[in-house]
Design an enzyme around this catalytic site. Sequence first.
Site, short mmCIF file in Angstrom:
data_model
loop_
_atom_site.label_atom_id
_atom_site.label_comp_id
_atom_site.label_asym_id
_atom_site.label_seq_id
_atom_site.Cartn_x
_atom_site.Cartn_y
_atom_site.Cartn_z
N PHE A 3 7.56 -2.97 -5.07
CA PHE A 3 8.37 -2.22 -6.03
C PHE A 3 8.55 -0.79 -5.52
O PHE A 3 7.57 -0.12 -5.17
CB PHE A 3 7.67 -2.25 -7.39
CG PHE A 3 8.37 -1.51 -8.50
CD1 PHE A 3 9.72 -1.21 -8.45
CD2 PHE A 3 7.66 -1.12 -9.62
CE1 PHE A 3 10.35 -0.53 -9.47
CE2 PHE A 3 8.27 -0.44 -10.66
CZ PHE A 3 9.62 -0.14 -10.59
N CYS A 4 9.79 -0.30 -5.49
CA CYS A 4 10.12 1.07 -5.14
C CYS A 4 9.59 1.39 -3.74
O CYS A 4 9.89 0.67 -2.80
CB CYS A 4 9.55 2.02 -6.20
SG CYS A 4 10.13 3.73 -6.07
N ILE A 5 8.77 2.44 -3.57
CA ILE A 5 8.26 2.75 -2.24
C ILE A 5 7.32 1.64 -1.75
O ILE A 5 7.18 1.42 -0.55
CB ILE A 5 7.55 4.13 -2.23
CG1 ILE A 5 7.34 4.60 -0.78
CG2 ILE A 5 6.25 4.10 -3.00
CD1 ILE A 5 6.83 6.02 -0.68
#
Length: 596
Positions: A330-332
């Site tokens: 998720f995300c980074i």
Amino acid sequence: MNDQPTMTPGKGQMDPETLAQHAAEFMELMTRLQTVMQRAQETASAKISGADFSIVDYRGVAEAYLRALPAIWERPVESLEYMQRFWLDWGKAWANAWTGEGEKVADKRFRDRRWNADPVNRGLRDSHLALERATEDFLSLLPEGTKDSLRVKFYTRQMLSALAPTNFLALNPAARDRLLETEGQSLLDGLRNLVEDLERGEGRLDINTNDAAAFVVGRDLAVTPGKVVYENALMQLIQYDPQTETQRKRPLLFVPPWINKYYIFDMRPDNSLVKFMLEQGHSVFLISWVNPTREHAQMSFEDYMKLGPLAALDAMQKATGEKQFDILGFCIGGILVMATLAWLAARGDKRIATATTLATMVDFTNVGEIGVFIDRDQLAALRTHTAETGYLENHHLQDMFSMIRENDLVWSFHVMNYLMGQKPPAFDLLFWNADSTRLPAAMLLWYLEKIYIENGLRKPGHLTLDGTPIDLSKIEVPCFVLATKEDHIAPWTSIYPTTGLLSGEVKFVLGGSGHIAGVINPPAGRPKYGYWLRDDYPATPDEWLAGATQHSGSWWPVWAEWIDAHDGAPRVPARQPGTGGLKVIEDAPGRYVLAK
């Protein structure tokens, strides 16, 4: 909040004892305010002068205005036309306000019906909206696509949002009514909230956006039963207790972002993605990142890969005996997953059978408004700052993300906390959002330069991890890519290019809502945001959306079905943490997630 003031029967006046108590509280708060304001002035001066690091590059912003605005005056006819249009619209707004017509307003700032109750309120509302529209039109004269234009538009919007009549006690009808209804108690409570926020931030206004006492991690959030079965300097690995008698053969690894805590995947039981996948029969492992201190200053992005997903895969093999796994980021955390997949592909490592990324950009050609905060000059300032601290403090990124949605994440709480004198309600997502983490210097500086500024992930061979050049086009693993339509951190139009960068099968899903709510959108209860699907991937995201089909409900079952379609192996007896090759270290959620 304090009890409402008592009234002397029949007189309509505040009880003298209560009045004296309020006066004493006011004087005490003013003394505290005077003390903390001195610190606030010192902090602000240091940031503006450049003596202390600020996510806002004040000098760069001023220079952007000086460079960009002359371009408008080079188009005098159009400039004059826009200004004339503004005065006509502004005058029309006030004229209509007095005739009782007014605008039909969808803006959430003005949803209180009192904004339409009398001509003055209507005029304040509609004239401000006219100013915002006119300014946006006027700034459209700036050159497209330049950093200076982006900064001027962004910071002009910040100023206009701050000047909205909703933000002033004398102009906000709801705040005025509350002041009268509470006999001044709301003003006293608002002052107390302001002082507490300044004191908590030690001179920096740390606006309270959640009820900090509403949740306890491990009691109310992150409560899915599990055990920590492995740990190193950067992470703990949690293996969750099974919730079915048999489980899928391939274990599933969750890789959360390390900007916040892992429990975004495991909030309450009714919106826990971990629990949902356990109920589908998956054997779930999850990385819980450390909250870095100065001791972690030299931890690099490469270290996050080796001590994160790679170490987790080795540990999962020991715990289960399996040699293939599913992975989600998720995300980074998703960026790390994609970089890891490219590294594995370069080495011929076939351990990953499917990969999923949530709200993850790998092409940074167009990063949206976050681009106003990050450039080479800011990187140099950040390098100097983190050389002293060893990390970037968590509040800088919180401030940056809040400014991108300033009316929702800054000014709405200004009105609630300070004008209305109320406390924010209990909301699990905002509680998690406030529970952010520090970022180690080496990792952050490399990430911003190599991945963000240089856009190195999409350039074959531009990045080298652990001695191996990586190339996303070599990834043949089937990938499920989720973007969310209103994402202000990872714009969905910048996630869509992933569909053309990978060599393997890609399933792209566009969810509703934003970066967090669009991801944590469980299937239970009333359907919320929905999602869009389409089987082919045209060249541009707009083309894709034009032919996509909208569906109601949650994207979670779509993802679960997609993984199922890539797993034909017979199920195995449910795996209990600690019964394989790894011993139990402690109960979930573990020590790392609790560290401040």
